[in-house]
Design an enzyme around this catalytic site. Structure first.
Site, short mmCIF file in Angstrom:
data_model
loop_
_atom_site.label_atom_id
_atom_site.label_comp_id
_atom_site.label_asym_id
_atom_site.label_seq_id
_atom_site.Cartn_x
_atom_site.Cartn_y
_atom_site.Cartn_z
N ARG A 1 12.53 16.46 21.60
CA ARG A 1 12.93 15.15 21.07
C ARG A 1 11.80 14.11 21.07
O ARG A 1 12.06 12.92 21.01
CB ARG A 1 14.14 14.59 21.84
CG ARG A 1 15.40 15.44 21.72
CD ARG A 1 16.62 14.68 22.19
NE ARG A 1 17.82 15.47 22.02
CZ ARG A 1 18.39 16.21 22.97
NH1 ARG A 1 17.83 16.26 24.18
NH2 ARG A 1 19.48 16.88 22.73
N LYS B 1 3.57 8.66 9.39
CA LYS B 1 4.33 9.50 8.46
C LYS B 1 3.95 10.96 8.72
O LYS B 1 2.80 11.35 8.53
CB LYS B 1 4.03 9.11 7.01
CG LYS B 1 4.69 7.81 6.59
CD LYS B 1 4.23 7.33 5.23
CE LYS B 1 4.78 8.17 4.12
NZ LYS B 1 4.48 7.58 2.78
N GLU C 1 -8.73 7.36 -1.95
CA GLU C 1 -7.78 6.58 -1.16
C GLU C 1 -8.40 5.26 -0.69
O GLU C 1 -7.72 4.25 -0.58
CB GLU C 1 -7.29 7.39 0.04
CG GLU C 1 -6.45 8.61 -0.33
CD GLU C 1 -5.00 8.28 -0.68
OE1 GLU C 1 -4.63 7.10 -0.67
OE2 GLU C 1 -4.26 9.22 -0.97
N LYS D 1 -4.13 -0.83 6.08
CA LYS D 1 -2.98 0.03 6.34
C LYS D 1 -2.25 -0.40 7.61
O LYS D 1 -1.02 -0.43 7.64
CB LYS D 1 -3.39 1.50 6.45
CG LYS D 1 -2.17 2.40 6.65
CD LYS D 1 -2.38 3.81 6.18
CE LYS D 1 -1.06 4.56 6.15
NZ LYS D 1 -1.21 5.96 5.71
N GLU E 1 8.59 1.93 5.39
CA GLU E 1 8.33 1.94 3.95
C GLU E 1 9.52 1.46 3.12
O GLU E 1 9.91 2.07 2.14
CB GLU E 1 7.92 3.36 3.51
CG GLU E 1 7.13 3.36 2.21
CD GLU E 1 6.55 4.73 1.88
OE1 GLU E 1 7.06 5.38 0.97
OE2 GLU E 1 5.59 5.13 2.57
N ARG F 1 4.83 -1.57 2.44
CA ARG F 1 4.11 -0.33 2.73
C ARG F 1 4.15 0.65 1.55
O ARG F 1 3.25 1.47 1.38
CB ARG F 1 4.66 0.34 3.99
CG ARG F 1 3.91 1.60 4.36
CD ARG F 1 4.35 2.19 5.68
NE ARG F 1 3.61 3.44 5.95
CZ ARG F 1 3.70 4.15 7.06
NH1 ARG F 1 4.49 3.74 8.03
NH2 ARG F 1 3.01 5.26 7.21
N ASN G 1 1.41 3.86 -1.95
CA ASN G 1 1.64 5.03 -2.79
C ASN G 1 1.12 4.85 -4.22
O ASN G 1 1.53 5.60 -5.12
CB ASN G 1 3.14 5.35 -2.83
CG ASN G 1 3.64 5.85 -1.48
OD1 ASN G 1 3.09 6.78 -0.91
ND2 ASN G 1 4.68 5.21 -0.97
N HIS H 1 0.52 7.90 -6.45
CA HIS H 1 1.05 9.08 -5.78
C HIS H 1 2.22 9.73 -6.53
O HIS H 1 2.38 10.95 -6.47
CB HIS H 1 1.46 8.74 -4.35
CG HIS H 1 0.31 8.60 -3.41
ND1 HIS H 1 -0.69 7.66 -3.58
CD2 HIS H 1 -0.02 9.29 -2.28
CE1 HIS H 1 -1.57 7.77 -2.60
NE2 HIS H 1 -1.19 8.75 -1.81
N HIS I 1 1.53 13.42 -7.14
CA HIS I 1 2.30 14.50 -6.55
C HIS I 1 2.79 15.47 -7.62
O HIS I 1 2.90 16.68 -7.38
CB HIS I 1 3.48 13.95 -5.74
CG HIS I 1 3.07 13.38 -4.43
ND1 HIS I 1 3.90 12.56 -3.67
CD2 HIS I 1 1.92 13.47 -3.71
CE1 HIS I 1 3.27 12.20 -2.56
NE2 HIS I 1 2.07 12.74 -2.56
N HIS J 1 -5.48 16.61 -3.39
CA HIS J 1 -4.65 15.42 -3.31
C HIS J 1 -5.38 14.17 -3.82
O HIS J 1 -4.85 13.42 -4.63
CB HIS J 1 -4.18 15.20 -1.87
CG HIS J 1 -3.39 13.94 -1.67
ND1 HIS J 1 -2.10 13.79 -2.13
CD2 HIS J 1 -3.72 12.76 -1.09
CE1 HIS J 1 -1.67 12.57 -1.83
NE2 HIS J 1 -2.63 11.93 -1.20
#
Length: 368
Positions: free
Chosen positions: A126, A148, A190, A232, A242, A246, A250, A253, A257, A269
């Protein structure tokens, strides 16, 4: 800025109340891990891959306190390693080693290693301590910061995951010396993103310091990585899960993607994000919401680092299907990050698919 052969260590704090954590950026930081991470568990699992381990594992192991029990788990190299099978293998290793709830997961590698290691840390017993030691520029300025974590599913990228913050991030720029020019450029994509969405002055700095950054001059690297991480960290502190600002991270992206999913063997990427960023900019220029001058600056800066500014030629149906699986889609409606000027972008709901397709088609080409 200091001379290009020198760079002082930077310390940035990600402000999340009791879950706040430091990012250390500098040279020769791996031998200093015991000092930088004074509260390390006595049970440590290093997750890495053979390529990274060859360069940095021995240094990391030597830097850890002698009393620690350390196991090393190797992932295969590549995006395919972010799988349920790999995740289960790490869990088996931790259980077989009798690691308890006080253990720590240490990610040594790029984004694939960090994403999977973070999801392991989030879910083993956990939740256990997690540390990021990113070894690629892409991971240093993006995936290692912000919590993330995820693994992939055959149905899509990063569909299984959790928000789980590390205890600390250690960015040693020396790790970038072993990157290929292509992998380094993927990270620069990026870095450029941060200037487009948030900081026009930083974008201008990147334009003015292309040569130093491309040469991997230490001071230029520390400045570029630090500024990207500062932006960031600010966005993560304001919007950890997000739901708002935030999401601007992306940029490119949703398009990227789709390219990655369809052309995994040929596209990285960062390359897919670069092409996706240009598509997003072109979409806004078509709508007369981004000036031609800003569009050209975006395209030219990406090209300066030999990043692609055209997308592969894919069927419209494949683009639409892939983009509809994006995690930002709500009620079947696309939500795209779109630049309105250099230094500012907005997350918008977009229902005009023909206009989106027109931007994609205008910037698509047959793969070479």
């Amino acid at each position: 800025m200091q001379a290009d052969n020198q760079a002082s260590t930077k310390h940035i704090q990600v402000g999340l109340a009791e879950r706040s954590y430091p990012i250390y950026i500098g040279q020769q930081l791996l031998p200093q891990l015991a000092t930088l991470l004074p509260s390390l568990s006595q049970q440590i699992c290093i997750i890495t891959n053979a390529t990274v381990a060859e360069h940095y594992l021995a240094t990391v192991q030597a830097a850890l306190p002698a009393e620690c029990t350390v196991i090393v788990h190797y992932l295969e190299d590549g995006e395919h390693a972010k799988s349920l099978t790999s995740y289960g293998a790490v869990m088996d290793a931790l259980i077989d080693a009798n690691f308890n709830r006080d253990c720590a997961i240490l990610a040594l590698g790029g984004g694939v290693v960090g994403d999977l290691a973070g999801f392991v840390a989030a879910t083993y017993q956990r939740g256990v301590d997690f540390y990021q030691i990113p070894t690629t520029l892409l991971a240093q300025v993006d995936s290692s910061v912000g919590g993330k974590t995820a693994i992939n599913h055959p149905g899509g990228k990063n569909l299984i995951g959790a928000f789980y913050q590390p205890k600390a991030v250690v960015i040693s720029i020396d790790c970038l010396n072993t990157l290929t020019p292509r992998d380094f450029a993927c990270g620069v994509a990026e870095v450029i993103k941060y200037g487009i969405i948030h900081d026009a002055a930083f974008f201008a700095w990147l334009e003015q310091n292309q040569a130093s950054l491309a040469a991997r001059a230490p001071a230029a690297l520390v400045h570029a990585i630090s500024r990207a991480c500062e932006i960031k960290a600010e966005m993560v502190a304001a919007d950890e899960r997000e739901q708002g600002v935030r999401a601007l991270l992306n940029l490119g992206h949703t398009f990227g993607h789709a390219i990655e999913a369809e052309c995994y063997e040929d596209w990285r990427h960062g390359e897919a994000v670069a092409a996706g960023t240009v598509i997003a900019a072109h979409f806004m220029q078509q709508a007369n919401e981004l000036s031609a001058a800003d569009y050209q600056r975006i395209e030219q800066l990406l090209q300066a680092f030999e990043l692609p500014v055209r997308a592969p030629l894919l069927a419209e149906s494949r683009w639409q299907q892939r983009m509809q699986r994006d995690k930002k889609v709500q009620a079947g409606q696309l939500r795209l990050v779109l630049p309105t000027r250099i230094g500012h972008a907005e997350l918008r709901k977009v229902s005009d698919w023909p206009a989106v397709w027109a931007a994609i088609a205008a910037l698509s080409e047959t793969p070479q």
